[in-house]
Design a protein around this motif. Sequence first.
Motif, short mmCIF file in Angstrom:
data_model
loop_
_atom_site.label_atom_id
_atom_site.label_comp_id
_atom_site.label_asym_id
_atom_site.label_seq_id
_atom_site.Cartn_x
_atom_site.Cartn_y
_atom_site.Cartn_z
N UNK A 1 5.19 7.35 3.81
CA UNK A 1 5.66 6.59 4.97
C UNK A 1 4.52 5.73 5.49
N UNK A 2 4.85 4.54 5.95
CA UNK A 2 3.85 3.63 6.46
C UNK A 2 4.08 3.26 7.91
N UNK A 3 3.06 2.71 8.55
CA UNK A 3 3.08 2.26 9.94
C UNK A 3 3.23 3.41 10.93
N UNK B 1 0.83 -1.21 0.00
CA UNK B 1 0.00 0.00 0.00
C UNK B 1 0.86 1.25 0.00
N UNK B 2 2.00 1.21 0.70
CA UNK B 2 2.88 2.37 0.78
C UNK B 2 3.48 2.66 -0.59
N UNK C 1 -3.55 5.47 7.76
CA UNK C 1 -3.43 5.37 6.31
C UNK C 1 -1.98 5.64 5.92
N UNK C 2 -1.56 5.28 4.70
CA UNK C 2 -0.24 5.68 4.23
C UNK C 2 -0.09 7.20 4.31
N UNK C 3 1.04 7.67 4.86
CA UNK C 3 1.23 9.10 5.09
C UNK C 3 2.11 9.70 4.02
N UNK C 4 1.53 10.57 3.23
CA UNK C 4 2.29 11.29 2.20
C UNK C 4 3.10 12.40 2.87
N UNK C 5 4.40 12.39 2.65
CA UNK C 5 5.28 13.38 3.28
C UNK C 5 5.37 14.62 2.40
N UNK D 1 7.68 -1.66 11.50
CA UNK D 1 7.64 -0.62 12.53
C UNK D 1 7.50 0.73 11.85
N UNK D 2 8.28 0.92 10.79
CA UNK D 2 8.14 2.06 9.88
C UNK D 2 8.65 1.59 8.52
N UNK D 3 8.00 1.99 7.45
CA UNK D 3 8.53 1.76 6.11
C UNK D 3 8.34 3.01 5.26
N UNK D 4 9.04 3.06 4.14
CA UNK D 4 9.00 4.25 3.29
C UNK D 4 9.11 3.85 1.83
#
Length: 329
Positions: free
Chosen positions: A266-268, A170-171, A272-276, A245-248
Amino acid sequence: MTDVMHNFELFQPATLEDARAILGDHQDAWILAGGMDSLDWFKHRVKMPAVVVDIAGIPDLHGIREEDDGGLWIGATTTLTEVNESELVKSRFPALAQAALHVASPQIRNKGTIGGNVSQDTRCPYYRDGFPCYRAGGNTCYANTPTAMNREHALFGVSRCVAVTPSDTAIALTALEAVFTVERAGSRQDILASDFFIGPAIDITRMTALEPGDILVGIRIPGKWAGSRQYFEKVADRQTWDFALVNIAMAAKMENGAISDISMVCGAVECTPRRLTDVESLVRGEKPGQELETLVKRVASRGAEPLNFNHFKIPLMENLAVRAIRSLA
């Protein structure tokens, strides 16, 4: 009683039309493809649907093909192994190939589908163990209390629910600005990735725009980012099987040594997936280097609200954003 599934009626339609008809006759039907997430729910008897519809045998929902704009269409029941090993995916969208490779274990990737991976429910242990939390229809978030174990939970959007999206693909798909094709009430709708993954403010009982009776047909990745510079990295407690734990994920275009366009997700760290977007705005038009990395680190986690035990995610998120930018140098 765990690890003993309840009784249910199983349908295995051969066509999309048959699947629609079955779903129309059974309002409480559960759609299954690879079953990697679904069977856990059944074995723990948290979810006990009376009817299960296995769509894995429908040819129209499987495969990878080229699109006219240089993008790809990936059927929802295409396995994660097929996505990872596809030369089309690896050559045009390597971030997605890497994301698929980092899901769980080879055995699970051989059976699990990309549609199931993006549609799976959160892995919050309180929710999955049957606690009556907000997401399950109750009135408490058991992961957001003074004594809760919440090291895997959200940094952003902390509200009634602090669960995070568990999907690696998803990320990458959000970074690549994918479009999800959904069969709904006899017609097809295209939903942008930014709208497909939803948070508690929209509907706390689900993590995607899929409603009961909907069928995820496939995912279209537009050609915009085909062949661009891409990056994916996942940090987990264990390199095999574990959730992030965190992915990108990042896709970027370079022009004369500078970043002309970029998409970073960024994920986790959120439901939802976080758009930076702050990072994207900062680096456009700039050349990668140590000075830019310092600035990226300052803004990547801006607005984070850590819980009791997940403060470590902030520097982890910042450093992953830096590593993605450094890959462009």
